[in-house]
Motif scaffolding. Structure first.
Motif, mmCIF file in Angstrom:
data_model
loop_
_atom_site.group_PDB
_atom_site.id
_atom_site.type_symbol
_atom_site.label_atom_id
_atom_site.label_comp_id
_atom_site.label_asym_id
_atom_site.label_seq_id
_atom_site.Cartn_x
_atom_site.Cartn_y
_atom_site.Cartn_z
ATOM 1 N N ASP A 181 -3.651 -1.099 -2.547
ATOM 2 C CA ASP A 181 -4.206 0.134 -3.100
ATOM 3 C C ASP A 181 -3.660 0.353 -4.514
ATOM 4 O O ASP A 181 -3.038 -0.546 -5.103
ATOM 5 C CB ASP A 181 -3.940 1.318 -2.165
ATOM 6 N N HIS A 182 -3.884 1.530 -5.071
ATOM 7 C CA HIS A 182 -3.474 1.778 -6.453
ATOM 8 C C HIS A 182 -1.959 1.670 -6.611
ATOM 9 O O HIS A 182 -1.457 1.035 -7.549
ATOM 10 C CB HIS A 182 -3.951 3.170 -6.890
ATOM 11 N N ALA A 214 -8.848 -2.271 -0.413
ATOM 12 C CA ALA A 214 -7.844 -1.254 -0.703
ATOM 13 C C ALA A 214 -6.860 -1.048 0.439
ATOM 14 O O ALA A 214 -5.765 -0.530 0.218
ATOM 15 C CB ALA A 214 -8.527 0.069 -1.034
ATOM 16 N N TYR A 249 -11.592 5.230 -0.591
ATOM 17 C CA TYR A 249 -11.768 4.141 -1.550
ATOM 18 C C TYR A 249 -13.195 3.623 -1.419
ATOM 19 O O TYR A 249 -13.591 3.193 -0.331
ATOM 20 C CB TYR A 249 -10.779 3.011 -1.275
ATOM 21 N N THR A 292 0.871 -1.186 0.000
ATOM 22 C CA THR A 292 0.000 0.000 0.000
ATOM 23 C C THR A 292 0.904 1.230 0.000
ATOM 24 O O THR A 292 1.634 1.454 0.955
ATOM 25 C CB THR A 292 -0.926 0.022 1.227
ATOM 26 N N ASP A 334 -0.274 4.493 -1.505
ATOM 27 C CA ASP A 334 -1.002 5.721 -1.824
ATOM 28 C C ASP A 334 -0.885 6.750 -0.704
ATOM 29 O O ASP A 334 -0.648 6.409 0.464
ATOM 30 C CB ASP A 334 -2.482 5.429 -2.044
ATOM 31 N N ARG A 351 -0.895 -1.949 -6.444
ATOM 32 C CA ARG A 351 -1.127 -2.701 -7.684
ATOM 33 C C ARG A 351 -0.029 -2.415 -8.701
ATOM 34 O O ARG A 351 0.434 -3.321 -9.404
ATOM 35 C CB ARG A 351 -2.497 -2.353 -8.254
#
Length: 253
Positions: free
Chosen positions: A72-73, A68, A34, A27, A29, A76
């Motif tokens: 999270d983004h 998330a 989210y 994670t 971010d 990923r």
């Protein structure tokens, strides 16, 4: 054997053992929200280290991909940098290559410069009995070096008979419980609370307890200091090691 553990934030930990570098539930971010199908999660703090600062890893250990606060983004994006990503079977189907799915108790091996590290997936239950259709599949991991005791990473789970079975099979000397007492819908928690963490400590009587996933998200109901007060009050205080985010901490395995 010494193990280096660096808490990045939430469930994200860099573990360096016997020449291998492993990252749990990435994670990266900044704080934000989210929207999941049934709940909104809010991240409150930045990671202590960026993905670039961590550098290369030998594998990512991903307990699950559907929430998330565990992927999270930025997490990923990090997966594509890892030569191996180990997660649940259904998660591997969703994420695709290079992700590998492991059922509970299935083992795989990492090799590097003549050394090997066995990684076994362990059962996890992301809340009370009956939660599985809503929370989805989750796994934990046991790391077994060639010449040291096992290390257990619980993943998002409460204490239940699956965790007790891990203790019966693997006499771990270091245990990383995901212990923020996460609560979203309903009056129940979805990860270990202080009582669950104490029960886990009792099941692993020779282990140092190194909790993670205790801070940084609005849906956590207990934090690291709640664990400190509980462990001290019940006489387990010497067995609890709280990590300072971003600080590489050496622990004897």
């Amino acid at each position: 054997m010494s193990v280096a553990i660096t808490l990045i934030g939430g469930p994200t930990v860099l573990i360096e053992i016997d020449g291998f570098r492993l990252l749990t539930d990435p994670t990266f971010d900044d704080p934000g929200t989210y929207q999941l199908p049934h709940v909104t999660l809010e991240k409150l703090s930045r990671p202590a280290l960026t993905a670039d600062a961590i550098g290369d890893v030998d594998a990512v250990l991903l307990s699950h991909d559907q929430h998330a606060d565990n992927l999270d983004h930025g997490g990923r994006a990090f997966l594509s940098r890892a030569p191996r990503v180990l997660t649940t079977e259904i998660g591997a189907t969703r994420l695709g290559a290079p992700t590998e799915g492991l059922a509970p108790w299935r083992a795989t091996e990492l090799t590097k410069e003549g050394r090997s590290l066995t990684i076994t997936a362990t059962p996890a239950r992301h809340g009370p009995a009956g939660i599985e259709p809503f929370a989805g599949d989750v796994i934990g991991f046991v790391l077994q070096p060639e010449e040291a005791a096992p290390i257990y990473i619980s993943g998002d789970t409460v204490f239940y008979d699956g965790v007790a079975e891990v203790a019966r099979r693997f006499p771990a000397k270091i245990v990383l419980p995901f212990a923020g007492a996460a609560q979203t819908r309903g009056p129940f928690h979805l990860t270990m609370d202080t009582n669950d963490t104490i029960e886990t400590a009792r099941m692993f009587p020779d282990a140092l307890i190194v909790p993670v996933h205790t801070d940084g998200w609005a849906h956590f109901r207990q934090g690291a200091q709640d664990l400190r007060m509980t462990f001290d009050a019940l006489g387990f205080g010497a067995r609890l090691k709280l990590l300072e985010p971003g600080v590489r901490t050496m622990i004897e395995a």
